[in-house]
Design a protein around this motif. Structure first.
Motif, PDB file in Angstrom:
ATOM      1  N   GLY A   1      28.061  18.938   9.641  1.00 14.29           N
ATOM      2  CA  GLY A   1      27.570  17.727   8.982  1.00 14.29           C
ATOM      3  C   GLY A   1      28.264  17.355   7.697  1.00 14.29           C
ATOM      4  O   GLY A   1      27.634  16.798   6.789  1.00 14.29           O
TER       5      GLY A   1
ATOM      6  N   ALA B   1      27.572   7.784   9.084  1.00 13.15           N
ATOM      7  CA  ALA B   1      26.206   7.675   8.553  1.00 13.15           C
ATOM      8  C   ALA B   1      26.120   6.597   7.488  1.00 13.15           C
ATOM      9  O   ALA B   1      25.151   5.823   7.438  1.00 13.15           O
TER      10      ALA B   1
ATOM     11  N   CYS C   1      25.965  13.469  15.856  1.00 10.96           N
ATOM     12  CA  CYS C   1      25.848  14.896  16.147  1.00 10.96           C
ATOM     13  C   CYS C   1      27.029  15.648  15.554  1.00 10.96           C
ATOM     14  O   CYS C   1      28.174  15.448  15.974  1.00 10.96           O
TER      15      CYS C   1
ATOM     16  N   TYR D   1      16.505  13.679  10.830  1.00 11.88           N
ATOM     17  CA  TYR D   1      17.449  14.705  11.268  1.00 11.88           C
ATOM     18  C   TYR D   1      16.719  15.810  12.021  1.00 11.88           C
ATOM     19  O   TYR D   1      15.556  16.130  11.743  1.00 11.88           O
TER      20      TYR D   1
ATOM     21  N   THR E   1      22.194  18.375  13.334  1.00 14.44           N
ATOM     22  CA  THR E   1      23.080  19.135  12.468  1.00 14.44           C
ATOM     23  C   THR E   1      22.401  20.430  12.049  1.00 14.44           C
ATOM     24  O   THR E   1      21.232  20.656  12.375  1.00 14.44           O
TER      25      THR E   1
ATOM     26  N   VAL F   1      20.736  10.227   7.017  1.00 17.14           N
ATOM     27  CA  VAL F   1      20.164   9.635   8.228  1.00 17.14           C
ATOM     28  C   VAL F   1      18.671   9.378   8.062  1.00 17.14           C
ATOM     29  O   VAL F   1      18.023   9.905   7.157  1.00 17.14           O
TER      30      VAL F   1
ATOM     31  N   GLY G   1      20.302  12.285  12.919  1.00 16.40           N
ATOM     32  CA  GLY G   1      21.351  13.283  12.759  1.00 16.40           C
ATOM     33  C   GLY G   1      20.941  14.581  13.427  1.00 16.40           C
ATOM     34  O   GLY G   1      19.796  15.033  13.276  1.00 16.40           O
TER      35      GLY G   1
ATOM     36  N   LEU H   1      25.263  15.263   6.260  1.00 16.20           N
ATOM     37  CA  LEU H   1      24.693  14.347   7.229  1.00 16.20           C
ATOM     38  C   LEU H   1      23.186  14.231   7.106  1.00 16.20           C
ATOM     39  O   LEU H   1      22.636  13.122   7.147  1.00 16.20           O
ATOM     40  N   TYR H   2      22.511  15.344   6.936  1.00 19.36           N
ATOM     41  CA  TYR H   2      21.050  15.310   6.919  1.00 19.36           C
ATOM     42  C   TYR H   2      20.498  14.508   5.747  1.00 19.36           C
ATOM     43  O   TYR H   2      19.350  14.051   5.779  1.00 19.36           O
TER      44      TYR H   2
ATOM     45  N   ASP I   1      17.261  19.736  12.968  1.00 14.47           N
ATOM     46  CA  ASP I   1      18.027  20.895  12.519  1.00 14.47           C
ATOM     47  C   ASP I   1      18.328  21.824  13.695  1.00 14.47           C
ATOM     48  O   ASP I   1      17.418  22.279  14.391  1.00 14.47           O
TER      49      ASP I   1
END
Length: 248
Positions: free
Chosen positions: A115, A124, A111, A167, A138, A164, A136, A160-161, A169
């Protein structure tokens, strides 16, 4: 419209967008959590930033939440113990994973609203190396808007997105703060905590519902501040104290 009304309106707007646009991925994440419950496995929640850590804190040993949630709380992440700030420390994530016993086949929530930072991206990447399933949480808009090669970013410039398995959003605007005030040179009113907490709780609530639908008994904690709460929760202390760091 007053500043308070404008702020409240923006918070509600973001929360509504999350519930309208992210229901499908919230459902998928909840399925993964319910699977962990039914298999008597832990799932891990790692808030990889000074305020993003609140997402992990929200689920850990909290009344109405699942007891098999293992919060990941390494030293130096928060502002009050971040001297130095470990969220910018490269190479720390493998040691964190080893300490908490996060391994192949486990489920990990990462989290972080922007990100981009070192710990977020390292976590990650390390999860991918170890075969850990990742979710994720983010803000894609925020991540995309952060310039490459600034000091806050991981050297890879990844988001980050992008790293993973799934994710969700949070739809937080760039810079987090939501409204402008005359005479103040920067926006005020941080907004990220609300959708981040909404998301993690929504995942868990739906997971609990799915467990019940499949004939399972979800390990949900009762408030210790009501009659019988401590006695009720003793079953979870016995069950998880030796499996979850910080559980007491």
């Amino acid at each position: 419209m007053s500043a308070l009304d404008r702020y409240y309106s923006r918070i509600l707007e973001i929360m509504q967008v999350v519930m309208e646009k992210e229901r499908g991925v919230i459902e998928k994440a909840a399925e993964w959590v319910s699977q962990a419950v039914l298999e008597d496995r832990l799932f891990y929640v790692f808030g990889t930033g000074a305020h993003s850590i609140m997402s992990a804190m929200e689920l850990f040993m909290r009344a109405g939440n699942l007891c098999n949630s293992s919060g990941v709380f390494p030293p130096g992440v928060t502002d009050f113990d971040g001297h130095p700030k470990t969220e910018k420390l490269l190479g720390f994530s493998p040691m964190i994973f080893d300490y908490y016993g996060i391994k192949n086949g486990d489920l990990l929530f990462i989290c972080n609203v922007n990100g981009i930072n070192h710990m977020t991206i390292d976590a990650a990447m390390e999860a991918r190396k170890r075969g850990i399933r990742t979710v994720g949480i983010t803000s894609v808009e925020f991540s995309k808007a952060v310039a490459p090669n600034i000091s806050q970013r991981h050297p890879s410039n990844m988001n980050l997105y992008e790293l993973v398995d799934l994710y969700i959003d949070a739809h937080v605007p760039v810079g987090d703060a939501l409204i402008g005030l005359e005479g103040v040179p920067v926006p005020v009113g941080p907004g990220s905590t609300y959708p981040m907490i909404l998301i993690v709780n929504s995942v868990v609530i739906r997971a609990i519902e799915l467990v019940v639908q499949q004939g399972g008994t979800p390990p949900v904690m009762k408030s210790a501040n009501v009659a019988g709460g401590i006695e009720y929760n003793e079953q979870f202390v016995v069950r998880y104290q030796k499996r979850i760091r910080h559980f007491s």
